[in-house]
Design an enzyme around this catalytic site. Structure first.
Site, short mmCIF file in Angstrom:
data_model
loop_
_atom_site.label_atom_id
_atom_site.label_comp_id
_atom_site.label_asym_id
_atom_site.label_seq_id
_atom_site.Cartn_x
_atom_site.Cartn_y
_atom_site.Cartn_z
N TYR A 120 91.56 35.91 -21.17
CA TYR A 120 92.38 34.81 -20.66
C TYR A 120 91.81 33.47 -21.11
O TYR A 120 92.54 32.59 -21.61
CB TYR A 120 92.43 34.85 -19.13
CG TYR A 120 93.04 33.60 -18.54
CD1 TYR A 120 94.42 33.40 -18.58
CD2 TYR A 120 92.24 32.61 -17.97
CE1 TYR A 120 94.99 32.23 -18.06
CE2 TYR A 120 92.80 31.45 -17.45
CZ TYR A 120 94.16 31.27 -17.50
OH TYR A 120 94.72 30.11 -16.99
N ILE A 173 102.29 25.38 -10.66
CA ILE A 173 102.16 24.00 -11.12
C ILE A 173 103.41 23.57 -11.89
O ILE A 173 103.87 22.44 -11.76
CB ILE A 173 100.90 23.85 -11.99
CG1 ILE A 173 99.64 24.10 -11.14
CG2 ILE A 173 100.84 22.47 -12.64
CD1 ILE A 173 98.37 24.22 -11.95
#
Length: 322
Positions: A181, A32
């Site tokens: 995470y 991204i």
């Protein structure tokens, strides 16, 4: 009778000009982050790609330059897991102002064992949150020197159902990679909201904004050789998923809008418009646990202790981290 000024509708494919401005995208060499850098380069701004890997950054710069004639691009060596290296990285930028930084880089581990940086920090927390916290500290003079500058932090849907354990921030007692995470991304998002509170209290014109990219798949992402090549077969097989998620080119749109749109305000969260998964960016109300000021303040203090950095936006950018 005076007419009401019309605010132009945001067009993700017709971005405003930004000549003379400079933007830093962490992790701008792939995924991204690459598409954030490519789209920002099309505005005429100087775009700095923060990346550990010089060769991969060079490939990204070559790719962007082939698609954006006259693109102004620069590589900044950046290893967010190495906190001691960040001051030198910022010093080497050679800029006297910075209009925006997009905190995009991140690492996600799928399997044990738990990994640590050389400084002894859990790797995902160190890279995704602590590194960006410390980087913001070192960038503060450049951002403060630039009226209306923006700090854009990339969050994740994974953080929506998580909560921080501030007594085990580094996941030492019970390490589960996916949870670690998600908590590292939640820490990033809480940091961004708390940062906006402190910027407003200091009377700063710098904005702190959260974005999240929604659902982003490689199979729906346009090819960018040599680091991403999508075959026709992959595209056809996964085309039905495009009803619900999107490619990484579109997943970059919330961050790009947060950098460029003059209507953006500090403390907002910008997400894809369709259920937060795909489509044109829109404002989404902050999730309830992102408004937890007590947890955010405790996280801020812990981040100061773990990084050894004071982070204060004042006229001199010096002060206590409290």
């Amino acid at each position: 009778m005076s007419s009401v000024p019309q605010v132009p509708q945001w067009d993700v494919r017709r971005l405003p000009h930004a000549e003379g401005k400079s933007f830093l995208v962490t992790g701008g060499n792939a995924g991204i982050g690459y598409f954030v850098a490519e789209q920002l380069a099309g505005t005429g701004a100087l775009v700095v790609l923060g990346s550990r890997d010089r060769a991969k950054a060079g490939e990204a710069i070559t790719s962007i330059s082939s698609r954006v004639p006259g693109a102004r691009l620069k590589h900044m060596p950046l290893d967010l897991a190495d906190l001691a290296s960040l001051e030198a990285s910022v010093d080497a930028l050679g800029l006297d102002r910075l209009d925006a930084v997009v905190h995009n880089a991140g690492v996600a581990l799928d399997h044990p064992p738990r990994r640590e940086t050389e400084a002894g920090h859990e790797l995902m927390l160190a890279t995704n949150h602590l590194g960006h916290f410390a980087l913001t500290h070192h960038l503060a003079p450049l951002l403060t020197a630039t009226p209306g500058s923006r700090i854009v932090t990339t969050g994740s849907f994974a953080a929506k159902s998580e909560r921080l354990d501030l007594d085990d921030l580094q996941s030492q007692r019970d390490y589960q990679p996916k949870r670690a995470y998600a908590r590292s991304k939640l820490a990033q998002m809480l940091f961004a909201v708390e940062l906006d509170r402190r910027l407003r209290a200091a009377g700063s014109t710098t904005l702190s904004v959260i974005v999240h990219p929604g659902g982003a798949l490689d199979s729906l992402t346009p090819s960018r050789p040599p680091f991403h090549i999508r075959t026709a077969g992959e595209r056809l097989r996964h085309l039905p998923l495009g009803l619900f998620v999107q490619g990484k080119e579109a997943a970059a749109w919330p961050a790009v809008r947060a950098v460029l749109d003059p209507s953006v305000r500090g403390g907002q969260m910008w997400t894809p418009g369709l259920f937060g998964l795909r489509g044109t960016p829109r404002i989404e109300p902050l999730w309830n646990h992102l408004a937890d000021t007590t947890t955010a303040a405790r996280l801020w203090a812990a981040s100061c202790d773990l990084t050894g950095n004071d982070l204060t936006f004042t006229a001199s950018t010096k002060g206590r981290c409290d």
